[in-house]
Design an enzyme around this catalytic site. Structure first.
Site, PDB file in Angstrom:
ATOM      1  CB  CYS A  62      -0.898   0.003   1.238  1.00 46.44           C
ATOM      2  SG  CYS A  62      -2.186  -1.254   1.130  1.00 46.44           S
TER       3      CYS A  62
ATOM      4  CB  CYS B  71      -4.274  -0.742  -1.107  1.00 44.24           C
ATOM      5  SG  CYS B  71      -2.689  -1.548  -0.831  1.00 44.24           S
TER       6      CYS B  71
END
Ligand code: DN4
Length: 305
Positions: free
Chosen positions: A127, A209
């Protein structure tokens, strides 16, 4: 004296025997001659009937040594660049890439054809580390080469294997077509190469993400182009449940008038699209780290003093 027609020892009829033997020999010889003639004819016919030449397209043909390049890139990537992927099987990966498009009309290769390749690679990006780009390929890769924790698609194994390569096969042959491949805008919109990049870009976006980034080219009148792969595939496949912010770095070619591109109409279009997806949009004009990088190439420029 032996009877005429009888063998003196065996007593068999020697006259009929020699006639039968002659007939057998004649038949055998005839069969052999006919078989030879047929074989020669078939061989000659085969030589005359070469496979039809591959279809002609408007684009460049498959990059020479495609398979060797893919295999070499794969080993370089798993051995040196991202050793955490060292258990990937490069031979199988190269084979799956080849099998996705060989023996097929390059305008009919589907996303499904690339599924085995994608399955074998199976790489995730952490992420906050995903970087998209549009019309800024060289600069973004210079940046991620230094910031090794950031990943563009071409910094993942899938993108790394295919970067700057051309490839296609032909429906009538199991060979690669080294003469020509379809051009995206002129021969068919979904060529073997184009299907690959659209699929890879979509998956790259779907998997992103946290905070994601995009480098855009502020020296263009429309730094954000809704028809680009970033505008038409990647943005639309971000998952609002996984991505909370898109940060845009709008860069300008050094020495060009530096305007505030973050307020330009195309960036406002991007802001609207992203906000409508419930994702926060942040824009940075001439991001400092990237300016420094540009100055390495232009140390004498007064803006770099
Ligand atoms: P762009 O700067 O307009 O295009 C960058 C390059 O990618 C150009 O050479 C394009 O060819 C080519 N390209 C773009 N889309 C496709 C496609 N579907 N099939 C074949 N070639 C394509 O920027 P963009 O926004 O269109 O594409 C860049 C973004 O998409 C990045 O965020 C990447 O994650 C991803 N992407 C990367 C590549 C690559 O590394 C290719 C495609 C997509 P052309 O438009 O000049 O014919 O090559």
């Amino acid at each position: 004296m032996a009877q005429r027609g009888f063998h003196p020892v065996s007593g068999e009829r020697s006259g009929r025997c020699s006639r039968n033997a002659r007939i057998g020999l004649c038949v055998g010889l005839s069969v052999a001659v006919i078989a030879t003639v047929v074989a020669v004819l078939v061989w000659h016919q085969g030589r005359l009937q070469k496979p039809p030449p591959p279809q002609k397209w408007k684009g460049r043909g498959t990059t020479s040594n495609f398979s060797h390049i893919v295999l070499g890139r794969c080993y370089t990537y798993i051995q040196f660049l991202r050793p955490e992927l060292r258990n990937r099987d490069c031979r199988k990966i190269e084979e799956a890439f080849r099998n996705a498009f060989l023996s097929k009309n390059p305008c009919q290769v589907t996303e499904q054809d690339y599924a085995p390749l994608i399955k074998l690679i199976n790489q995730t990006v952490d992420c906050n580390k995903t970087v998209f780009w549009s019309r800024s390929k060289e600069l973004v890769h210079q940046y991620t080469r230094l910031q090794k924790t950031l990943f563009t698609l071409e910094d993942t194994l899938l993108g790394y294997l295919a970067d700057d390569l051309d490839w296609c096969g032909d429906a009538g042959s199991s060979e690669m077509n080294y003469d020509s491949c379809p051009l995206r805008r002129e021969d068919c919109p979904a060529s073997a190469v184009s299907v690959f990049w659209t699929l890879a870009s979509r998956k790259f976006a779907e998997d992103a993400c946290g905070m994601v980034h995009v480098m855009l080219n502020g020296s263009l009148s429309t730094p954000f182009n809704i028809n680009s792969t970033f505008g038409s595939v990647e943005i639309l496949n971000l998952q609002p449940k996984r991505v909370h912010t898109l940060q845009a770095w709008v860069t300008h070619n050094i020495g060009e008038i530096s305007r505030d591109s973050c307020t330009s109409s195309s960036i406002n279009d991007l802001r609207s699209i992203v906000n409508n997806m419930n994702i926060t949009f942040v824009c940075q004009n001439n991001y400092r780290s990237i300016n420094f990088l540009q100055c390495v190439k232009n140390p004498e420029h007064f803006l770099c003093g």
